[in-house]
Design a protein around this motif. Structure first.
Motif, PDB file in Angstrom:
ATOM      1  N   THR A 194      -5.716   2.110  -7.936  1.00  0.00           N
ATOM      2  CA  THR A 194      -5.881   3.235  -7.017  1.00  0.00           C
ATOM      3  C   THR A 194      -7.334   3.321  -6.587  1.00  0.00           C
ATOM      4  O   THR A 194      -8.238   3.204  -7.396  1.00  0.00           O
ATOM      5  CB  THR A 194      -5.476   4.545  -7.699  1.00  0.00           C
ATOM      6  N   PRO A 203      -9.601   6.042  -4.661  1.00  0.00           N
ATOM      7  CA  PRO A 203      -9.641   7.369  -4.062  1.00  0.00           C
ATOM      8  C   PRO A 203     -10.298   7.319  -2.685  1.00  0.00           C
ATOM      9  O   PRO A 203     -11.162   6.465  -2.431  1.00  0.00           O
ATOM     10  CB  PRO A 203     -10.468   8.186  -5.040  1.00  0.00           C
ATOM     11  N   PRO A 204      -9.863   8.183  -1.789  1.00  0.00           N
ATOM     12  CA  PRO A 204     -10.457   8.191  -0.446  1.00  0.00           C
ATOM     13  C   PRO A 204     -11.956   8.479  -0.510  1.00  0.00           C
ATOM     14  O   PRO A 204     -12.419   9.231  -1.377  1.00  0.00           O
ATOM     15  CB  PRO A 204      -9.715   9.292   0.295  1.00  0.00           C
ATOM     16  N   THR A 218      -1.601  -3.089 -10.210  1.00  0.00           N
ATOM     17  CA  THR A 218      -1.596  -1.904  -9.356  1.00  0.00           C
ATOM     18  C   THR A 218      -2.868  -1.135  -9.641  1.00  0.00           C
ATOM     19  O   THR A 218      -3.232  -0.941 -10.811  1.00  0.00           O
ATOM     20  CB  THR A 218      -0.375  -1.011  -9.636  1.00  0.00           C
ATOM     21  N   VAL A 227       0.859  -1.186   0.000  1.00  0.00           N
ATOM     22  CA  VAL A 227       0.000   0.000   0.000  1.00  0.00           C
ATOM     23  C   VAL A 227       0.892   1.231   0.000  1.00  0.00           C
ATOM     24  O   VAL A 227       1.814   1.345   0.807  1.00  0.00           O
ATOM     25  CB  VAL A 227      -0.926   0.013   1.236  1.00  0.00           C
ATOM     26  N   ASN A 228       0.604   2.157  -0.922  1.00  0.00           N
ATOM     27  CA  ASN A 228       1.341   3.413  -0.996  1.00  0.00           C
ATOM     28  C   ASN A 228       0.309   4.522  -1.184  1.00  0.00           C
ATOM     29  O   ASN A 228      -0.118   4.790  -2.309  1.00  0.00           O
ATOM     30  CB  ASN A 228       2.346   3.378  -2.147  1.00  0.00           C
ATOM     31  N   GLY A 229      -0.123   5.118  -0.089  1.00  0.00           N
ATOM     32  CA  GLY A 229      -1.183   6.126  -0.157  1.00  0.00           C
ATOM     33  C   GLY A 229      -2.479   5.483  -0.598  1.00  0.00           C
ATOM     34  O   GLY A 229      -2.981   4.573   0.053  1.00  0.00           O
ATOM     35  N   ASP A 230      -3.014   5.929  -1.745  1.00  0.00           N
ATOM     36  CA  ASP A 230      -4.259   5.386  -2.287  1.00  0.00           C
ATOM     37  C   ASP A 230      -4.012   4.273  -3.309  1.00  0.00           C
ATOM     38  O   ASP A 230      -4.951   3.756  -3.898  1.00  0.00           O
ATOM     39  CB  ASP A 230      -5.074   6.490  -2.964  1.00  0.00           C
ATOM     40  N   SER A 231      -2.733   3.920  -3.540  1.00  0.00           N
ATOM     41  CA  SER A 231      -2.389   2.900  -4.523  1.00  0.00           C
ATOM     42  C   SER A 231      -2.107   1.566  -3.850  1.00  0.00           C
ATOM     43  O   SER A 231      -1.508   1.509  -2.774  1.00  0.00           O
ATOM     44  CB  SER A 231      -1.157   3.314  -5.333  1.00  0.00           C
ATOM     45  N   TYR A 232      -2.544   0.501  -4.518  1.00  0.00           N
ATOM     46  CA  TYR A 232      -2.361  -0.857  -4.026  1.00  0.00           C
ATOM     47  C   TYR A 232      -1.675  -1.674  -5.114  1.00  0.00           C
ATOM     48  O   TYR A 232      -2.114  -1.677  -6.264  1.00  0.00           O
ATOM     49  CB  TYR A 232      -3.710  -1.495  -3.691  1.00  0.00           C
TER      50      TYR A 232
END
Length: 65
Positions: free
Chosen positions: A61, A63-64, A59, A33-38
């Motif tokens: 993303t 969004p929150p 990969t 997990v890197n911020g909103d990216s998986y």
């Protein structure tokens, strides 16, 4: 989301073939997990031929909310 993240399901249909991760493969998948990216990497098998396997690396993303 669970901590650490886990896969409940992981599949891809391409060219009329369905690739799917077994419960064992999902539990051993690599998830970063890197911020909103998986970034997810897991072994998958053809649904009707479990001996035919490959590695699915994706990969995406989210969004929150």
């Amino acid at each position: 989301m669970s901590d650490p993240p886990r896969l409940d399901d992981f599949s891809l249909e391409a060219g009329g073939v369905e690739w799917e991760a077994s419960s064992e493969d999902r539990s051993s998948a690599r998830i970063e997990v890197n911020g909103d990216s998986y970034h997810v990497v897991s072994v998958v098998a053809v649904d009707d031929d479990p001996a035919r396997t490959n590695e699915l690396d994706v990969t995406f993303t989210c969004p929150p909310a």
